[in-house]
Design a protein around this motif. Structure first.
Motif, PDB file in Angstrom:
ATOM      1  N   GLY A  22       0.793  -1.227   0.000  1.00  0.00           N
ATOM      2  CA  GLY A  22       0.000   0.000   0.000  1.00  0.00           C
ATOM      3  C   GLY A  22       0.822   1.271   0.000  1.00  0.00           C
ATOM      4  O   GLY A  22       0.272   2.364  -0.027  1.00  0.00           O
ATOM      5  N   GLY A  25       2.847   0.972  -4.383  1.00  0.00           N
ATOM      6  CA  GLY A  25       2.087   0.618  -5.581  1.00  0.00           C
ATOM      7  C   GLY A  25       2.423  -0.792  -6.019  1.00  0.00           C
ATOM      8  O   GLY A  25       2.400  -1.734  -5.214  1.00  0.00           O
ATOM      9  N   PHE A 269       6.791   7.751   0.806  1.00  0.00           N
ATOM     10  CA  PHE A 269       6.029   8.913   0.332  1.00  0.00           C
ATOM     11  C   PHE A 269       6.864  10.190   0.413  1.00  0.00           C
ATOM     12  O   PHE A 269       6.649  11.128  -0.329  1.00  0.00           O
ATOM     13  CB  PHE A 269       4.753   9.121   1.165  1.00  0.00           C
ATOM     14  CG  PHE A 269       3.813   7.941   1.169  1.00  0.00           C
ATOM     15  CD1 PHE A 269       3.800   7.040   0.108  1.00  0.00           C
ATOM     16  CD2 PHE A 269       2.940   7.740   2.219  1.00  0.00           C
ATOM     17  CE1 PHE A 269       2.925   5.955   0.104  1.00  0.00           C
ATOM     18  CE2 PHE A 269       2.056   6.665   2.220  1.00  0.00           C
ATOM     19  CZ  PHE A 269       2.057   5.770   1.170  1.00  0.00           C
TER      20      PHE A 269
ATOM     21  N   CYS B 223       1.727  10.577  -1.463  1.00  0.00           N
ATOM     22  CA  CYS B 223       2.894  10.266  -2.310  1.00  0.00           C
ATOM     23  C   CYS B 223       3.013  11.141  -3.551  1.00  0.00           C
ATOM     24  O   CYS B 223       4.109  11.477  -3.966  1.00  0.00           O
ATOM     25  CB  CYS B 223       2.886   8.790  -2.694  1.00  0.00           C
ATOM     26  SG  CYS B 223       1.615   8.340  -3.894  1.00  0.00           S
ATOM     27  N   ILE B 225       2.461  10.130  -6.534  1.00  0.00           N
ATOM     28  CA  ILE B 225       2.845   9.323  -7.700  1.00  0.00           C
ATOM     29  C   ILE B 225       1.953   8.088  -7.898  1.00  0.00           C
ATOM     30  O   ILE B 225       2.329   7.140  -8.574  1.00  0.00           O
ATOM     31  CB  ILE B 225       4.332   8.904  -7.636  1.00  0.00           C
ATOM     32  CG1 ILE B 225       4.632   8.137  -6.341  1.00  0.00           C
ATOM     33  CG2 ILE B 225       5.237  10.127  -7.758  1.00  0.00           C
ATOM     34  CD1 ILE B 225       6.040   7.546  -6.310  1.00  0.00           C
ATOM     35  N   GLY B 226       0.781   8.107  -7.271  1.00  0.00           N
ATOM     36  CA  GLY B 226      -0.175   7.026  -7.526  1.00  0.00           C
ATOM     37  C   GLY B 226       0.053   5.763  -6.718  1.00  0.00           C
ATOM     38  O   GLY B 226      -0.495   4.713  -7.053  1.00  0.00           O
ATOM     39  N   ALA B 227       0.812   5.856  -5.642  1.00  0.00           N
ATOM     40  CA  ALA B 227       1.081   4.654  -4.849  1.00  0.00           C
ATOM     41  C   ALA B 227       0.152   4.524  -3.649  1.00  0.00           C
ATOM     42  O   ALA B 227      -0.287   3.430  -3.314  1.00  0.00           O
ATOM     43  CB  ALA B 227       2.536   4.647  -4.386  1.00  0.00           C
ATOM     44  N   CYS B 228      -0.172   5.637  -2.994  1.00  0.00           N
ATOM     45  CA  CYS B 228      -0.891   5.526  -1.713  1.00  0.00           C
ATOM     46  C   CYS B 228      -2.405   5.541  -1.863  1.00  0.00           C
ATOM     47  O   CYS B 228      -3.108   5.116  -0.955  1.00  0.00           O
ATOM     48  CB  CYS B 228      -0.435   6.618  -0.753  1.00  0.00           C
ATOM     49  SG  CYS B 228      -0.981   8.279  -1.170  1.00  0.00           S
ATOM     50  N   LEU B 229      -2.911   6.031  -2.974  1.00  0.00           N
ATOM     51  CA  LEU B 229      -4.355   6.090  -3.241  1.00  0.00           C
ATOM     52  C   LEU B 229      -5.132   6.935  -2.230  1.00  0.00           C
ATOM     53  O   LEU B 229      -6.298   6.681  -1.964  1.00  0.00           O
ATOM     54  CB  LEU B 229      -4.961   4.681  -3.311  1.00  0.00           C
ATOM     55  CG  LEU B 229      -4.262   3.655  -4.199  1.00  0.00           C
ATOM     56  CD1 LEU B 229      -5.098   2.370  -4.278  1.00  0.00           C
ATOM     57  CD2 LEU B 229      -4.002   4.179  -5.605  1.00  0.00           C
TER      58      LEU B 229
END
Lengths: 303, 256
Positions: A22, A25, A269, B223, B225-229
């Motif tokens: 999570g 990605g 992050f 983030c 960059i589309g990782a944590c949503l």
């Protein structure tokens, strides 16, 4: 040359640094910044049997030295993973591990069965600790019976390495740890996020759409470290430690507490290259203290 | 587009008023290509309360001078800390992030760039980009009062500027959607960024007249960059990340 290789259950890692589900990605989101094949293992985001929309926005609240999230396992389901994501990630030259979640035992079993067929997925991480879904998730990980039932059922169908990810939102984490060990887990990862809450005083409203969410980041590290230390003494299977690891020094602390490997989550992050820095920093620490291998410091706390 | 993590040096930090400041960042080497609508994730060092990066729109890029401009509103502890950065300080940024405004194929289309408050930030970069490519555009900029109208001189370099203020101290009195230009002109495309109620009103106007409308969202992000949503918005295609599928969306795609 120091040896960073570790074996976690049936899983061979080139180094003990993994990415937490999570937060990374499917790995490829980070490939502009870092050679992702350097990482010991990439745990891709929580996957469920069927597609999940996740929770409404807002899903995020910043907190002192951390953050609360309430994503709620948004993902397109295991079949989408197999058909559309697996072809792109299977050739990454490291371990790709899928985090599996569900709201019923049968969901976990069916998802695990499907993933068992994927040649390049050497392990799954069973998420019985997600605080952000209404039914299932953490419900399994916070009761002795739930943890036992889901681990046992998945173990029957999943032949490769089985990691079970534990919740910190329990009275005694070692009890749950012993249970999943007895039901055949190859290793344990902990901690998932701590259940928390944020309030907007001006608006007199909760910040998150779900009111409560999962706390991560440096704020949770002392709790994580304590739970890893307690659990490492309670079970024989390897422990993967996570919770607020921001740098190599934090990672070393988890190894000393008894973790055989660590996961980096929220730190990705803030610095997308942090995993590489942690691998380098752990190596530097071992050299400086004249250890030959990472295994020399696992559980080596002088207490 | 390839993303970079860069350390840029603060060349000038201009306090525009108590609420807004303009950061001009310089690079010793060539800045990567960035497009209008994109943003940077800025790390805020030196604040004990600020843990995550802050997403900030790209306001302008001066490629010959290797300058990146960020127009920032002080809204919380992160942006407050950022406002204290001085000439020579180093700022760490991840960029360029997100999608971009769609540049029309037909150079003769009539374009309106409508912004409110700090939402005008990405519109300067869009306007300059359109101007350089030979498009003509009008700007409609709104604010509470004259002192909150930002960068007007810069906008005037790239098109005609119309303004509205809530107190009537500059331009027409009222909100941007009340401006007479919306009644008097027929636009082919509208690009908008600003407070949500403003964008909703602009989108409603555009949709009522079947005008193509793009808007830029500024959801809170981790983030970028589309990782944590974490930054999702509800759309006709389900929950989509504002950081990767946006920040620019066609107005008809949003469920709001």
């Amino acid at each position: 040359m120091v040896n960073l290789k570790v074996k976690i259950g049936q899983l061979q890692l080139k180094n003990p640094v993994m990415t937490a589900s999570g937060t990374f990605g499917y790995g490829t989101e980070y490939s502009d910044f870092i050679d992702i094949s350097r990482i010991g293992a990439i745990i891709v985001k929580g996957t469920t049997l069927r597609e999940r929309e996740g929770n409404p926005y807002p899903r995020l609240a910043e907190t002192p030295m951390g953050m609360l999230n309430a994503v709620g396992l948004q993902n397109k389901g295991v079949d989408y993973f197999i058909n559309h994501i697996y072809p792109n990630v299977k050739n990454i030259d490291t371990n790709i591990i899928v985090n599996v979640s569900g709201s019923a035992v049968d969901d976990y079993v069916k998802t695990a069965e499907k993933l068992n067929e994927l040649e390049k997925i050497p392990a799954i991480e069973l998420n019985i600790s997600c605080p952000n879904v209404k039914e299932g998730g953490m419900a399994f990980g916070t009761s002795y019976r739930g943890a036992s039932e889901v681990t046992k059922a998945v173990r029957k169908v999943y032949k490769k390495d089985l990691i079970v990810k534990l919740s910190p939102n329990v009275t005694d984490v070692t009890e749950i740890a012993r249970t999943v060990e007895a039901e055949g887990a190859d290793s344990i990862s902990l901690i998932n996020t701590l259940l928390g809450m944020a309030i907007d005083a001006e608006k007199r409203k909760p910040v998150l759409s779900t009111i409560t969410g999962g706390l991560s980041g440096p704020a949770v590290k002392p709790v994580a470290l304590r739970m890893v230390w307690q659990t490492a003494k309670a079970v024989k299977i390897p422990i993967i430690g996570l919770g607020g690891i921001m740098n190599a020094k934090d990672a070393i602390e988890f190894f000393l507490a008894g973790a055989c490997a660590i996961q980096v989550g929220t730190a990705n992050f803030i610095d997308p290259t942090v995993t590489g820095k942690i691998i380098d920093g752990v190596e530097e620490y071992l050299k400086r203290h004249k250890f030959d291998s990472i295994t020399d410091i696992i559980g080596a706390l002088d207490a | 587009m390839k993303k970079y993590i860069l350390d840029l040096k603060v060349k000038i930090n201009t306090q525009i008023n108590h609420q807004y400041f303009l950061l001009i960042l310089g690079s010793g080497s060539k800045l990567p290509k960035m497009l209008p609508g994109q943003f940077a994730e800025v790390r805020i060092d030196g604040s004990k309360d600020t843990f995550l990066r802050r997403p900030i729109s790209i306001h302008f890029v001066d490629y010959p001078k290797n300058e990146l401009w960020l127009l920032v509103q002080i809204v919380g502890k992160g942006t407050k800390q950022l406002s204290t950065y001085k000439q020579g300080d180093i700022l760490n940024l991840i960029l360029p992030l997100g999608n971009t405004f769609t540049i029309p194929e037909n150079r003769h289309e009539k374009l309106l760039l409508a912004g409110g408050g700090v939402g005008i930030a990405p519109l300067l970069f869009l306007g300059s980009h359109l101007f350089e490519k030979g498009y003509k555009c009008d700007f409609l900029l709104g604010a509470r009062s004259k002192n909150d109208l930002l960068q007007i001189n810069e906008f005037q370099k790239y098109g005609t500027v119309f303004t509205t203020t809530e107190d009537g101290s500059d331009g027409e009195k009222g909100f941007v959607t009340h401006h007479s230009i919306l009644q008097n002109e027929n636009f082919d495309k509208i690009y908008t960024c600003g407070p949500t109620p403003m964008m909703k009103a602009v989108a409603e106007y555009a949709e009522g007249k079947s005008i193509y409308c793009e808007l830029s969202l500024e959801n809170t992000m981790a983030c970028g960059i589309g990782a944590c949503l974490c930054c999702v918005t509800g759309t006709t295609e389900g929950n989509l990340c504002v950081c990767t599928e946006g920040p620019v969306f066609n107005s008809t795609k949003l469920k709001w």
